[in-house]
Design a protein around this motif. Structure first.
Motif, short mmCIF file in Angstrom:
data_model
loop_
_atom_site.label_atom_id
_atom_site.label_comp_id
_atom_site.label_asym_id
_atom_site.label_seq_id
_atom_site.Cartn_x
_atom_site.Cartn_y
_atom_site.Cartn_z
N GLY A 438 1.54 -6.17 -1.17
CA GLY A 438 1.19 -4.76 -1.23
C GLY A 438 0.03 -4.53 -2.18
N SER A 440 -2.07 -2.10 -4.75
CA SER A 440 -1.90 -0.95 -5.65
C SER A 440 -2.99 -0.99 -6.70
CB SER A 440 -0.52 -0.98 -6.33
OG SER A 440 -0.42 -2.11 -7.18
N LEU A 638 2.98 1.19 -2.81
CA LEU A 638 2.17 0.08 -2.34
C LEU A 638 1.52 0.41 -1.00
CD1 LEU A 638 4.51 -2.93 -3.20
CD2 LEU A 638 2.62 -2.05 -4.54
#
Length: 654
Positions: A438, A440, A638
């Motif tokens: 993910g 971020s 995310l």
């Protein structure tokens, strides 16, 4: 009875409060005690106290490491307390269900799965040896007909499968994730108070060799759905949808499937998705087996009638004649490369965005001779299609209002202005750097090599140390000590960045600190003319200074100030004033602690990446804008690429 995660957090908070209160009190008491004892025993008391302080610092660092390790492995989220009241647990499950529904309803709208009508995704039943034995699945040797289409899955799972265990297979882009998304929303719509909560978890975020599956589940619930470990829910309250076994590294799929079978009995409801080829390879291995008691279905390609109908209803009526040649080719060659290239929901939605909703001529689709080339072209055209004609936020501009999108009646939020070329370059960097993990903004701190942070931290340490010793012992000694401190800090930080056990890290910390202590002691006693008390205070402050600079903990900082206050009180009138050294030590610790905090590290990482052109300055805005446009999807905090094929395409862009 085991302790919950909230017990650990409470203990840690009270330890912090107690330390904050006790340190000043103990510091004053010890100062009075040393003053009453006189200077003749000061060096002995100082040595004993420094040994105790160093042990406290090491213990604090070890406790912090153990806590962080437990948190990262999901241990705090899986420790249970006595079972709460049934109503309280049901309320927790309802809160989780509301969050899950919010996440996936938003994603359904974002992907326009119902705009203007859902694609007619259908599947066929796949029996043994791909699935388990029919007797294990349904109690009889008779095969179960599971054939159906998009919104039939809820009914099939809950009425035809006694154990509610299913494997959904399909080729890349066949719509597996969209299918389980619709399944989750159907489950939530029909959910009763005592029913389990369906949750989609991406298997690409799990490393079976490093984290048990139960710990991973609770850790992902916290990240993806704001699950609070302080309000535990048993696993029987969850209907797990494990999405994307194929997105795990090939070396870990067997172990993952083995752990899933070991962790959950045949009566536990569970849905697993995977590409067909990868699943067949996994279950044919020596280590893994099929998902126990699970039936299997395989999504079918879209036929030419479904492709034609979808392109018709998503194209403006005035532009339909432009599709005449494409429709003629689909009709004349239903098994041709064009039909195969558009036979997945992903490819068809890409064709919609690139040609049905833009002024581009769809006849260009007829120029590709292989299905692979057509799919690659559609993926390449996605970013230009989504980032063409973007609007910017300007005060008083009409673009600040929502606007209609294509054939849908939905309204879009105003978008930031990014050029398609720049957006593609930035997305390619994210695709290569994050892989299947993910994305971020905080995760960007890991993008910048630790070497950069080590250099900056070392320079800060050396600058403050050099300034302090310049005042205390002269420019030459200040420059020498400052350089030595910078080099020692850098070497230590560089070595500890390497993966290793915590015990090895602590040994290195103690070794380097002791070596530095001995080096400074030897340096200050070689004909400089300092008294013993002057030498001791400088050596103690330097050694502890170095230790705290590396540990960078708040408790370690308080203990260091205590140590300095006691030693300073013991040395009542040294000619070499410790004030300059103490002030520089405090500034060093503060600067390094600030640099090690998440926000300054993130700012530094964003500045480096923006200056090099790899990302825009407003990274968070770019990620959110990508989510609004549909190139990214968001789960919790995310971001993930809309599809793994898109990520791969962007990652291989030169």
């Amino acid at each position: 009875m085991t302790r919950s995660g909230s017990d650990f957090r409470g203990w840690y908070w009270w330890a912090f409060v107690a330390t904050s209160i006790l340190v000043p009190i103990v510091s004053i008491a010890l100062a009075v005690f040393f003053a009453s004892q006189g200077r003749e025993y000061a060096d002995q008391w100082a040595s004993i106290l420094s040994f105790v302080v160093t042990s406290l610092v090491a213990s604090a660092a070890m406790i912090g490491w153990l806590r962080q390790r437990a948190k990262s492995r999901g241990g705090l989220g899986t420790l249970d307390v006595a079972e709460p009241e049934a109503d309280a647990v049901a309320a927790r499950a309802q809160r989780l269900a509301a969050k899950v529904e919010q996440v996936w309803k938003s994603e359904e709208l974002r992907q326009r799965l119902l705009d203007p009508e859902p694609l007619p995704v259908s599947w066929r039943t796949v029996g043994p040896p791909v699935s388990d034995h029919w007797r294990v699945i349904g109690g009889k040797d008779t095969p179960i007909d599971l054939d159906g289409s998009l919104d039939d899955l809820y009914h099939i799972v809950h009425t035809k499968l006694p154990r509610k265990r299913l494997v959904a297979l399909g080729e890349p882009g066949a719509g597996k994730t969209s299918l389980v998304m619709r399944f989750v929303l159907a489950c939530l719509s029909a959910r009763e108070q005592a029913d389990p909560v369906p949750v989609i978890l991406r298997l690409s975020t799990w490393t079976p060799s490093q984290q048990p599956i139960v710990g991973w589940i609770y850790a992902r619930l916290a990240v993806d759905y704001d699950y609070d470990p302080a309000e535990p829910l048993g696993l029987h309250w969850l209907l797990l949808i494990l999405d994307g076994l194929d997105e795990m590294p090939a070396s870990e799929r067997e172990q993952a499937l083995t752990q899933i079978n070991a962790a959950f009995s045949a009566r536990y409801p569970l849905v697993l998705t995977c590409r067909t080829a990868e699943y067949l390879v996994t279950i044919d291995s020596q280590q893994a087996d099929v998902l126990t008691a699970a039936a299997a279905i395989e999504l079918k390609p879209l036929d030419t009638a479904a492709i034609r109908d979808y392109l018709i209803i998503t194209t403006k009526p005035a532009r339909l004649p432009e599709w005449s040649k494409v429709f003629a080719e689909l009709t004349a060659n239903p098994d041709g490369e064009l039909a195969h290239g558009l036979s997945t929901p992903l490819a068809l939605s890409l064709a919609r965005m690139a040609y049905a909703e833009r002024a581009a001529n769809p006849d260009y689709l007829l120029t590709f001779t292989t299905r692979h080339d057509l799919e690659a072209h559609l993926l390449t055209e996605l970013v230009p299609a989504l980032y063409s004609g973007s609007t910017s936020h300007r005060r008083g501009s009409h673009s600040a209002f929502p606007r209609r999108s294509g054939r849908s009646g939905a309204y879009e939020q105003p978008r930031l202005a990014w050029s398609a070329d720049a957006a593609r370059n930035w997305l390619s960097f994210l695709a290569r750097q994050f892989g299947r993990r993910g994305i971020s903004s905080p995760g960007l701190t890991d993008v910048v090599p630790p070497l950069v942070y080590d250099v900056i931290r070392s320079l800060l340490t050396g600058l403050c140390a050099g300034t302090a010793f310049d005042v205390a012992a002269g420019p030459a000694r200040g420059a020498l000590v400052g350089t030595a401190m910078a080099v020692a800090t850098f070497i230590y930080a560089f070595i500890t960045d390497l993966p290793e056990s915590a015990a090895t890290s602590q040994v290195k910390s103690w070794t380097v600190t002791s070596t530095l202590f001995a080096a400074v002691l030897g340096f200050l006693t070689m004909g400089i003319g300092l008294r013993d008390d002057q030498t001791i205070i400088i050596v103690l402050v330097t050694a502890l200074w170095f230790q705290v600079t590396l540990s960078r903990g708040l408790i370690a900082l308080q203990v260091a100030l205590l140590d300095f206050a006691v030693v300073h009180t013991a040395m009542t009138w040294p000619s070499v004033s410790p004030y300059a050294i103490g002030l520089a030590a405090f500034v060093t610790i503060l600067a390094v602690s600030v640099l090690s905090a998440s926000r300054p590290r993130l700012f530094l990482a964003c500045a480096i990446l923006a200056a090099s052109g790899r990302l825009p300055w407003k990274v968070a805005a770019f990620l959110d804008d990508g989510y609004q446009r549909g190139v990214l999807r968001k789960v919790g905090d995310l971001y993930y690429f809309r599809h793994e094929l898109l990520r791969q395409q962007l990652a291989h862009k030169e």
